[in-house]
Design a protein around this motif. Sequence first.
Motif, PDB file in Angstrom:
ATOM      1  N   GLN A  44       0.808  -1.218   0.000  1.00 44.83           N
ATOM      2  CA  GLN A  44       0.000   0.000   0.000  1.00 44.83           C
ATOM      3  C   GLN A  44       0.846   1.274   0.000  1.00 44.83           C
ATOM      4  O   GLN A  44       0.304   2.379   0.048  1.00 44.83           O
ATOM      5  CB  GLN A  44      -0.916   0.013   1.235  1.00 44.83           C
ATOM      6  N   ARG A  45       2.169   1.132  -0.068  1.00 41.71           N
ATOM      7  CA  ARG A  45       3.026   2.310   0.083  1.00 41.71           C
ATOM      8  C   ARG A  45       2.945   3.260  -1.098  1.00 41.71           C
ATOM      9  O   ARG A  45       3.024   4.478  -0.913  1.00 41.71           O
ATOM     10  CB  ARG A  45       4.479   1.876   0.301  1.00 41.71           C
ATOM     11  N   ALA A  46       2.824   2.735  -2.328  1.00 39.55           N
ATOM     12  CA  ALA A  46       2.763   3.627  -3.480  1.00 39.55           C
ATOM     13  C   ALA A  46       1.586   4.582  -3.349  1.00 39.55           C
ATOM     14  O   ALA A  46       1.706   5.788  -3.583  1.00 39.55           O
ATOM     15  CB  ALA A  46       2.662   2.816  -4.772  1.00 39.55           C
ATOM     16  N   SER A  47       0.428   4.045  -2.964  1.00 42.67           N
ATOM     17  CA  SER A  47      -0.753   4.895  -2.780  1.00 42.67           C
ATOM     18  C   SER A  47      -0.551   5.872  -1.630  1.00 42.67           C
ATOM     19  O   SER A  47      -0.920   7.051  -1.726  1.00 42.67           O
ATOM     20  CB  SER A  47      -1.988   4.029  -2.514  1.00 42.67           C
ATOM     21  N   ALA A  48       0.040   5.378  -0.521  1.00 41.94           N
ATOM     22  CA  ALA A  48       0.267   6.242   0.644  1.00 41.94           C
ATOM     23  C   ALA A  48       1.261   7.352   0.324  1.00 41.94           C
ATOM     24  O   ALA A  48       1.065   8.512   0.721  1.00 41.94           O
ATOM     25  CB  ALA A  48       0.766   5.409   1.822  1.00 41.94           C
ATOM     26  N   PHE A  49       2.324   7.018  -0.400  1.00 40.48           N
ATOM     27  CA  PHE A  49       3.283   8.039  -0.812  1.00 40.48           C
ATOM     28  C   PHE A  49       2.621   9.057  -1.733  1.00 40.48           C
ATOM     29  O   PHE A  49       2.923  10.256  -1.685  1.00 40.48           O
ATOM     30  CB  PHE A  49       4.478   7.408  -1.523  1.00 40.48           C
ATOM     31  N   GLY A  50       1.723   8.570  -2.606  1.00 36.74           N
ATOM     32  CA  GLY A  50       1.008   9.477  -3.485  1.00 36.74           C
ATOM     33  C   GLY A  50       0.129  10.447  -2.710  1.00 36.74           C
ATOM     34  O   GLY A  50       0.065  11.638  -3.027  1.00 36.74           O
ATOM     35  N   ILE A  51      -0.569   9.929  -1.682  1.00 37.93           N
ATOM     36  CA  ILE A  51      -1.419  10.795  -0.863  1.00 37.93           C
ATOM     37  C   ILE A  51      -0.569  11.804  -0.096  1.00 37.93           C
ATOM     38  O   ILE A  51      -0.912  12.986  -0.001  1.00 37.93           O
ATOM     39  CB  ILE A  51      -2.270   9.946   0.094  1.00 37.93           C
ATOM     40  N   LEU A  52       0.567  11.344   0.467  1.00 37.13           N
ATOM     41  CA  LEU A  52       1.463  12.265   1.163  1.00 37.13           C
ATOM     42  C   LEU A  52       1.948  13.363   0.223  1.00 37.13           C
ATOM     43  O   LEU A  52       1.966  14.553   0.584  1.00 37.13           O
ATOM     44  CB  LEU A  52       2.662  11.497   1.735  1.00 37.13           C
ATOM     45  N   SER A  53       2.321  12.972  -0.992  1.00 38.32           N
ATOM     46  CA  SER A  53       2.769  13.960  -1.963  1.00 38.32           C
ATOM     47  C   SER A  53       1.626  14.885  -2.361  1.00 38.32           C
ATOM     48  O   SER A  53       1.824  16.091  -2.548  1.00 38.32           O
ATOM     49  CB  SER A  53       3.332  13.249  -3.202  1.00 38.32           C
ATOM     50  N   GLY A  54       0.413  14.329  -2.462  1.00 31.65           N
ATOM     51  CA  GLY A  54      -0.738  15.155  -2.791  1.00 31.65           C
ATOM     52  C   GLY A  54      -1.035  16.185  -1.730  1.00 31.65           C
ATOM     53  O   GLY A  54      -1.409  17.326  -2.029  1.00 31.65           O
ATOM     54  N   VAL A  55      -0.844  15.798  -0.469  1.00 29.42           N
ATOM     55  CA  VAL A  55      -1.055  16.734   0.639  1.00 29.42           C
ATOM     56  C   VAL A  55       0.105  17.722   0.739  1.00 29.42           C
ATOM     57  O   VAL A  55      -0.092  18.933   0.875  1.00 29.42           O
ATOM     58  CB  VAL A  55      -1.215  15.973   1.971  1.00 29.42           C
ATOM     59  N   GLY A  56       1.344  17.194   0.638  1.00 27.42           N
ATOM     60  CA  GLY A  56       2.525  18.013   0.880  1.00 27.42           C
ATOM     61  C   GLY A  56       2.931  18.893  -0.282  1.00 27.42           C
ATOM     62  O   GLY A  56       3.467  19.991  -0.078  1.00 27.42           O
ATOM     63  N   LEU A 111       8.821   6.975  -7.528  1.00 26.25           N
ATOM     64  CA  LEU A 111      10.250   6.707  -7.333  1.00 26.25           C
ATOM     65  C   LEU A 111      10.554   6.363  -5.883  1.00 26.25           C
ATOM     66  O   LEU A 111      11.305   5.416  -5.599  1.00 26.25           O
ATOM     67  CB  LEU A 111      11.054   7.934  -7.768  1.00 26.25           C
ATOM     68  N   ARG A 112       9.968   7.094  -4.950  1.00 28.47           N
ATOM     69  CA  ARG A 112      10.209   6.836  -3.529  1.00 28.47           C
ATOM     70  C   ARG A 112       9.660   5.473  -3.115  1.00 28.47           C
ATOM     71  O   ARG A 112      10.237   4.793  -2.273  1.00 28.47           O
ATOM     72  CB  ARG A 112       9.568   7.940  -2.693  1.00 28.47           C
ATOM     73  N   SER A 113       8.525   5.084  -3.693  1.00 29.20           N
ATOM     74  CA  SER A 113       7.953   3.786  -3.367  1.00 29.20           C
ATOM     75  C   SER A 113       8.841   2.654  -3.869  1.00 29.20           C
ATOM     76  O   SER A 113       9.042   1.650  -3.179  1.00 29.20           O
ATOM     77  CB  SER A 113       6.555   3.668  -3.981  1.00 29.20           C
ATOM     78  N   ILE A 114       9.394   2.806  -5.069  1.00 27.19           N
ATOM     79  CA  ILE A 114      10.302   1.791  -5.612  1.00 27.19           C
ATOM     80  C   ILE A 114      11.520   1.635  -4.714  1.00 27.19           C
ATOM     81  O   ILE A 114      11.942   0.519  -4.386  1.00 27.19           O
ATOM     82  CB  ILE A 114      10.726   2.177  -7.040  1.00 27.19           C
ATOM     83  N   ALA A 115      12.110   2.759  -4.287  1.00 23.10           N
ATOM     84  CA  ALA A 115      13.281   2.706  -3.413  1.00 23.10           C
ATOM     85  C   ALA A 115      12.936   2.096  -2.064  1.00 23.10           C
ATOM     86  O   ALA A 115      13.718   1.312  -1.499  1.00 23.10           O
ATOM     87  CB  ALA A 115      13.855   4.108  -3.224  1.00 23.10           C
ATOM     88  N   SER A 116      11.760   2.422  -1.540  1.00 23.96           N
ATOM     89  CA  SER A 116      11.351   1.933  -0.223  1.00 23.96           C
ATOM     90  C   SER A 116      11.287   0.418  -0.172  1.00 23.96           C
ATOM     91  O   SER A 116      11.609  -0.197   0.845  1.00 23.96           O
ATOM     92  CB  SER A 116       9.990   2.526   0.149  1.00 23.96           C
ATOM     93  N   GLN A 157      13.121  -1.726  -1.581  1.00 19.18           N
ATOM     94  CA  GLN A 157      14.401  -2.403  -1.740  1.00 19.18           C
ATOM     95  C   GLN A 157      15.191  -2.532  -0.450  1.00 19.18           C
ATOM     96  O   GLN A 157      16.311  -3.043  -0.461  1.00 19.18           O
ATOM     97  CB  GLN A 157      15.254  -1.665  -2.784  1.00 19.18           C
ATOM     98  N   VAL A 158      14.622  -2.066   0.659  1.00 14.09           N
ATOM     99  CA  VAL A 158      15.301  -2.183   1.948  1.00 14.09           C
ATOM    100  C   VAL A 158      14.337  -2.746   2.977  1.00 14.09           C
ATOM    101  O   VAL A 158      13.120  -2.768   2.768  1.00 14.09           O
ATOM    102  CB  VAL A 158      15.853  -0.825   2.431  1.00 14.09           C
ATOM    103  N   GLY A 159      14.898  -3.197   4.097  1.00 13.98           N
ATOM    104  CA  GLY A 159      14.087  -3.749   5.168  1.00 13.98           C
ATOM    105  C   GLY A 159      13.379  -2.675   5.962  1.00 13.98           C
ATOM    106  O   GLY A 159      13.611  -1.476   5.775  1.00 13.98           O
ATOM    107  N   PRO A 160      12.494  -3.068   6.894  1.00 16.56           N
ATOM    108  CA  PRO A 160      11.699  -2.098   7.646  1.00 16.56           C
ATOM    109  C   PRO A 160      12.506  -1.216   8.577  1.00 16.56           C
ATOM    110  O   PRO A 160      12.023  -0.177   9.011  1.00 16.56           O
ATOM    111  CB  PRO A 160      10.724  -2.986   8.429  1.00 16.56           C
ATOM    112  N   HIS A 161      13.740  -1.616   8.903  1.00 12.84           N
ATOM    113  CA  HIS A 161      14.563  -0.838   9.829  1.00 12.84           C
ATOM    114  C   HIS A 161      15.463   0.161   9.108  1.00 12.84           C
ATOM    115  O   HIS A 161      16.219   0.883   9.760  1.00 12.84           O
ATOM    116  CB  HIS A 161      15.433  -1.760  10.681  1.00 12.84           C
ATOM    117  N   GLU A 162      15.440   0.172   7.783  1.00 12.84           N
ATOM    118  CA  GLU A 162      16.368   1.012   7.020  1.00 12.84           C
ATOM    119  C   GLU A 162      15.662   2.045   6.150  1.00 12.84           C
ATOM    120  O   GLU A 162      16.250   2.583   5.220  1.00 12.84           O
ATOM    121  CB  GLU A 162      17.263   0.128   6.124  1.00 12.84           C
ATOM    122  N   GLN A 163      14.378   2.313   6.445  1.00 12.91           N
ATOM    123  CA  GLN A 163      13.641   3.240   5.606  1.00 12.91           C
ATOM    124  C   GLN A 163      14.221   4.653   5.655  1.00 12.91           C
ATOM    125  O   GLN A 163      14.296   5.344   4.633  1.00 12.91           O
ATOM    126  CB  GLN A 163      12.162   3.259   6.030  1.00 12.91           C
ATOM    127  N   GLY A 164      14.629   5.092   6.818  1.00 18.22           N
ATOM    128  CA  GLY A 164      15.236   6.419   6.924  1.00 18.22           C
ATOM    129  C   GLY A 164      16.527   6.512   6.126  1.00 18.22           C
ATOM    130  O   GLY A 164      16.789   7.514   5.453  1.00 18.22           O
TER     131      GLY A 164
END
Length: 445
Positions: free
Chosen positions: A138-150, A353-358, A360-367
């Motif tokens: 669900q991250r692609a949609s969530a990133f899209g909503i964040l970008s839509g708001v931000g 792009l951010r969703s694709i990168a996200s 490729q890493v584990g849950p502890h390395e998102q930052g």
Amino acid sequence: MEKLTSLSHLFVTVFLSRFASFMVIPAITDVTMFALCPGQDECSLAIYLTGFQQAIIGLGTMVMMPVIGNLSDQYGRKAMLTLPMTVSIIPLAILAYSRTTSFFYAYYVIRTLTAMVGEISINCLALAYVADNIPEGQRASAFGILSGVGTGASFVCGTLATRFLSTTSTFRVATLFSMIAAVYMRVFLKESLRPDEDGLTQPIIKGGPDDNQNERADSPRKIWEFKNIPSVRDVTCLLKTSVTFSQAAVVSFFSSLADGGIQASLLYFLKAQFHFNKNQFADLMLILGVAGMVSQLLFMPFLAPIIGERKLLSIGLFAGCINMLVSSIAWATWVPYATTAFGVFAAFGAPSLRSIASKQVGPHEQGKAQGCISGISSLATIISPFIFSPLTALFLSDGAPFYYPGFSIMGIGLALMIAFIQSLMIRDAPSTSKSQNQYCIVAEA
């Protein structure tokens, strides 16, 4: 829906912060020109100073973003958001007080320093916060909503407010909302990471069929483990380990190169070619903002699960390329307004792009991952002014080698074309939970 609702305070925080920063964009070109070259529509000094500032900010963020991303993995997103949101108030307050030449230079210096920490890190940390709380699917949609708001809703509201406010009121209101954003974040936003038994932070993902995401944290997956503050070696290791991440990084570089060129050139081109002022800049940005907001809040959540973020990325980059190429040969004042229609599709690029990168890493390395992408983007913003600012100043001057005022805008379109071609080479890669275990331990404890 429940997971997105849990991000409501983050959305409000980002909206308020970006609202304040977007308010000043239509006005800052006129303020700069008035302080440096009063009464003129073309000013090489303003173009070069803007480009130099952009390069210095890019250099600072290239160094700081991986550091901030890594520290947010250790100490939490909310803790690290406090610094950039606080320091971003200072330069706005300076121009709210006065916009004379001496105060403009004070603003120039202080904004250069504060933007090294604050300009990109708020977006980077917000993306990591979303990744902490939303499962991969669900991250692609969530990133899209964040970008839509931000970058959509806040852009539209900030630009609309500027359209009807005086320049003095614009900076005063922007300062006020920047302060409100920092206070709101500290009071209402909850930390997205929780300490485990060893004192290390753990992402909180709860509810729904993907609730077993945390359980997969101990199962075989692709993970990059950074023991200390990430260095160039760390970033290189990450790029070598994941082909998809490295391809996304190349796309990020060239798209950011184009974005930097737009910041350095487009408004000065429009002012010199068509004598645009604050209100016309605001009108143009308002149309573009509405297009981006509709795209990211309505179209992207619907399209992302169907066609995937990889195709959305390519569509966005291609639309942006066509937009710049047409703008470079604009022959009338209505052409820049008409090309904003491409913004509906161009808005797909950044969150995809951010969703694709996200993934490729584990849950502890998102930052760390988002920080690395932001750092690479910052490298492009360092280089961009050295290319586009001189081209803009040259082709807007009387000494241009040939008549093509939009030559630098055409160059921006070519950079987006390179990013588009690279995006076509990205192949759908398995998520971290489905990949074989790969460890990239790049520093000693």
